[in-house]
Design a protein around this motif. Sequence first.
Motif, PDB file in Angstrom:
ATOM      1  N   PRO A   6     -26.110  20.918 105.499  1.00  0.00           N
ATOM      2  CA  PRO A   6     -26.266  20.622 104.075  1.00  0.00           C
ATOM      3  C   PRO A   6     -25.040  20.983 103.246  1.00  0.00           C
ATOM      4  O   PRO A   6     -24.775  20.366 102.227  1.00  0.00           O
ATOM      5  N   VAL A   7     -24.273  21.988 103.683  1.00  0.00           N
ATOM      6  CA  VAL A   7     -23.060  22.376 102.958  1.00  0.00           C
ATOM      7  C   VAL A   7     -22.074  21.210 102.931  1.00  0.00           C
ATOM      8  O   VAL A   7     -21.374  20.993 101.938  1.00  0.00           O
ATOM      9  N   ALA A   8     -22.034  20.425 104.005  1.00  0.00           N
ATOM     10  CA  ALA A   8     -21.127  19.276 104.061  1.00  0.00           C
ATOM     11  C   ALA A   8     -21.482  18.258 102.983  1.00  0.00           C
ATOM     12  O   ALA A   8     -20.593  17.693 102.347  1.00  0.00           O
ATOM     13  N   ALA A   9     -22.768  18.036 102.764  1.00  0.00           N
ATOM     14  CA  ALA A   9     -23.189  17.087 101.727  1.00  0.00           C
ATOM     15  C   ALA A   9     -22.759  17.577 100.346  1.00  0.00           C
ATOM     16  O   ALA A   9     -22.243  16.801  99.531  1.00  0.00           O
ATOM     17  N   ILE A  10     -22.917  18.871 100.101  1.00  0.00           N
ATOM     18  CA  ILE A  10     -22.523  19.442  98.807  1.00  0.00           C
ATOM     19  C   ILE A  10     -21.010  19.327  98.617  1.00  0.00           C
ATOM     20  O   ILE A  10     -20.535  18.928  97.548  1.00  0.00           O
ATOM     21  N   LEU A  11     -20.244  19.661  99.655  1.00  0.00           N
ATOM     22  CA  LEU A  11     -18.786  19.565  99.565  1.00  0.00           C
ATOM     23  C   LEU A  11     -18.323  18.127  99.371  1.00  0.00           C
ATOM     24  O   LEU A  11     -17.420  17.859  98.584  1.00  0.00           O
ATOM     25  N   TYR A  12     -18.936  17.206 100.096  1.00  0.00           N
ATOM     26  CA  TYR A  12     -18.552  15.808  99.996  1.00  0.00           C
ATOM     27  C   TYR A  12     -18.818  15.274  98.592  1.00  0.00           C
ATOM     28  O   TYR A  12     -17.981  14.596  98.005  1.00  0.00           O
ATOM     29  N   ILE A  13     -19.966  15.591  98.038  1.00  0.00           N
ATOM     30  CA  ILE A  13     -20.304  15.148  96.683  1.00  0.00           C
ATOM     31  C   ILE A  13     -19.362  15.810  95.670  1.00  0.00           C
ATOM     32  O   ILE A  13     -18.905  15.170  94.718  1.00  0.00           O
ATOM     33  N   GLY A  14     -19.030  17.077  95.888  1.00  0.00           N
ATOM     34  CA  GLY A  14     -18.084  17.764  95.002  1.00  0.00           C
ATOM     35  C   GLY A  14     -16.702  17.141  95.049  1.00  0.00           C
ATOM     36  O   GLY A  14     -16.050  16.972  94.013  1.00  0.00           O
ATOM     37  N   LEU A  15     -16.252  16.802  96.258  1.00  0.00           N
ATOM     38  CA  LEU A  15     -14.942  16.140  96.382  1.00  0.00           C
ATOM     39  C   LEU A  15     -14.950  14.776  95.702  1.00  0.00           C
ATOM     40  O   LEU A  15     -13.974  14.394  95.057  1.00  0.00           O
ATOM     41  N   LEU A  16     -16.041  14.060  95.840  1.00  0.00           N
ATOM     42  CA  LEU A  16     -16.157  12.756  95.185  1.00  0.00           C
ATOM     43  C   LEU A  16     -16.126  12.911  93.665  1.00  0.00           C
ATOM     44  O   LEU A  16     -15.413  12.180  92.969  1.00  0.00           O
ATOM     45  N   ALA A  17     -16.859  13.886  93.144  1.00  0.00           N
ATOM     46  CA  ALA A  17     -16.875  14.129  91.695  1.00  0.00           C
ATOM     47  C   ALA A  17     -15.497  14.554  91.187  1.00  0.00           C
ATOM     48  O   ALA A  17     -15.052  14.102  90.128  1.00  0.00           O
ATOM     49  N   ALA A  18     -14.810  15.415  91.953  1.00  0.00           N
ATOM     50  CA  ALA A  18     -13.466  15.842  91.554  1.00  0.00           C
ATOM     51  C   ALA A  18     -12.502  14.661  91.537  1.00  0.00           C
ATOM     52  O   ALA A  18     -11.664  14.549  90.632  1.00  0.00           O
ATOM     53  N   GLY A  19     -12.615  13.774  92.510  1.00  0.00           N
ATOM     54  CA  GLY A  19     -11.763  12.587  92.545  1.00  0.00           C
ATOM     55  C   GLY A  19     -12.005  11.673  91.354  1.00  0.00           C
ATOM     56  O   GLY A  19     -11.059  11.142  90.760  1.00  0.00           O
ATOM     57  N   ILE A  20     -13.262  11.508  90.982  1.00  0.00           N
ATOM     58  CA  ILE A  20     -13.593  10.672  89.820  1.00  0.00           C
ATOM     59  C   ILE A  20     -13.047  11.306  88.543  1.00  0.00           C
ATOM     60  O   ILE A  20     -12.470  10.612  87.696  1.00  0.00           O
ATOM     61  N   CYS A  21     -13.200  12.630  88.405  1.00  0.00           N
ATOM     62  CA  CYS A  21     -12.668  13.324  87.216  1.00  0.00           C
ATOM     63  C   CYS A  21     -11.149  13.187  87.130  1.00  0.00           C
ATOM     64  O   CYS A  21     -10.601  12.972  86.042  1.00  0.00           O
ATOM     65  N   GLN A  22     -10.478  13.306  88.249  1.00  0.00           N
ATOM     66  CA  GLN A  22      -9.018  13.170  88.264  1.00  0.00           C
ATOM     67  C   GLN A  22      -8.601  11.741  87.908  1.00  0.00           C
ATOM     68  O   GLN A  22      -7.614  11.542  87.195  1.00  0.00           O
ATOM     69  N   ALA A  23      -9.341  10.756  88.386  1.00  0.00           N
ATOM     70  CA  ALA A  23      -9.025   9.362  88.062  1.00  0.00           C
ATOM     71  C   ALA A  23      -9.204   9.105  86.562  1.00  0.00           C
ATOM     72  O   ALA A  23      -8.371   8.440  85.934  1.00  0.00           O
ATOM     73  N   VAL A  24     -10.271   9.634  85.992  1.00  0.00           N
ATOM     74  CA  VAL A  24     -10.511   9.472  84.550  1.00  0.00           C
ATOM     75  C   VAL A  24      -9.408  10.154  83.753  1.00  0.00           C
ATOM     76  O   VAL A  24      -8.886   9.595  82.773  1.00  0.00           O
ATOM     77  N   ALA A  25      -9.001  11.363  84.160  1.00  0.00           N
ATOM     78  CA  ALA A  25      -7.930  12.077  83.459  1.00  0.00           C
ATOM     79  C   ALA A  25      -6.613  11.306  83.551  1.00  0.00           C
ATOM     80  O   ALA A  25      -5.860  11.225  82.569  1.00  0.00           O
ATOM     81  N   LEU A  26      -6.342  10.729  84.698  1.00  0.00           N
ATOM     82  CA  LEU A  26      -5.117   9.942  84.866  1.00  0.00           C
ATOM     83  C   LEU A  26      -5.134   8.709  83.974  1.00  0.00           C
ATOM     84  O   LEU A  26      -4.140   8.407  83.302  1.00  0.00           O
ATOM     85  N   ILE A  27      -6.237   8.012  83.933  1.00  0.00           N
ATOM     86  CA  ILE A  27      -6.343   6.816  83.086  1.00  0.00           C
ATOM     87  C   ILE A  27      -6.185   7.188  81.620  1.00  0.00           C
ATOM     88  O   ILE A  27      -5.479   6.508  80.868  1.00  0.00           O
ATOM     89  N   ARG A  28      -6.811   8.288  81.206  1.00  0.00           N
ATOM     90  CA  ARG A  28      -6.681   8.724  79.804  1.00  0.00           C
ATOM     91  C   ARG A  28      -5.244   9.085  79.465  1.00  0.00           C
ATOM     92  O   ARG A  28      -4.765   8.790  78.374  1.00  0.00           O
ATOM     93  N   SER A  29      -4.545   9.717  80.401  1.00  0.00           N
ATOM     94  CA  SER A  29      -3.156  10.095  80.121  1.00  0.00           C
ATOM     95  C   SER A  29      -2.248   8.868  80.074  1.00  0.00           C
ATOM     96  O   SER A  29      -1.277   8.841  79.325  1.00  0.00           O
ATOM     97  N   LEU A  30      -2.564   7.867  80.857  1.00  0.00           N
ATOM     98  CA  LEU A  30      -1.761   6.645  80.834  1.00  0.00           C
ATOM     99  C   LEU A  30      -1.984   5.823  79.569  1.00  0.00           C
ATOM    100  O   LEU A  30      -1.072   5.150  79.100  1.00  0.00           O
ATOM    101  N   LEU A  31      -3.209   5.887  79.034  1.00  0.00           N
ATOM    102  CA  LEU A  31      -3.508   5.143  77.817  1.00  0.00           C
ATOM    103  C   LEU A  31      -2.926   5.809  76.570  1.00  0.00           C
ATOM    104  O   LEU A  31      -2.757   5.171  75.547  1.00  0.00           O
ATOM    105  N   GLY A  32      -2.635   7.099  76.670  1.00  0.00           N
ATOM    106  CA  GLY A  32      -2.057   7.802  75.530  1.00  0.00           C
ATOM    107  C   GLY A  32      -3.122   8.339  74.606  1.00  0.00           C
ATOM    108  O   GLY A  32      -4.312   8.043  74.740  1.00  0.00           O
ATOM    109  N   PRO A  33      -2.689   9.144  73.621  1.00  0.00           N
ATOM    110  CA  PRO A  33      -3.661   9.743  72.682  1.00  0.00           C
ATOM    111  C   PRO A  33      -4.234   8.700  71.744  1.00  0.00           C
ATOM    112  O   PRO A  33      -3.565   7.715  71.386  1.00  0.00           O
TER     113      PRO A  33
END
Length: 82
Positions: free
Chosen positions: A51-78
């Motif tokens: 079960p720890v693998a499922a939690i880690l996998y979902i956490g990695l997926l969520a972190a990747g999505i957050c990083q993608a959103v932050a990157l898109i926001r930084s590219l679009l500018g303030p």
Amino acid sequence: MVAHTVPLERLPAVPCLFRNLTGIPCPFCGLTRGLYAMAAGDWLNTLQTCPVAAILYIGLLAAGICQAVALIRSLLGPRVTE
């Protein structure tokens, strides 16, 4: 990609040092197999294997999505509001 090229049965089994020393089942045993099963889309096997693998996998997926959103926001500018 590896999940589709290497059968799960061919992954090597490594003895758990924690379990060998303490006799207590390790919460991380099966982590590689669990992540492998998750990558192959076998969620039920992951939850049964580690079960720890499922939690880690979902956490990695969520972190990747957050990083993608932050990157898109930084590219679009303030945003300028008036």
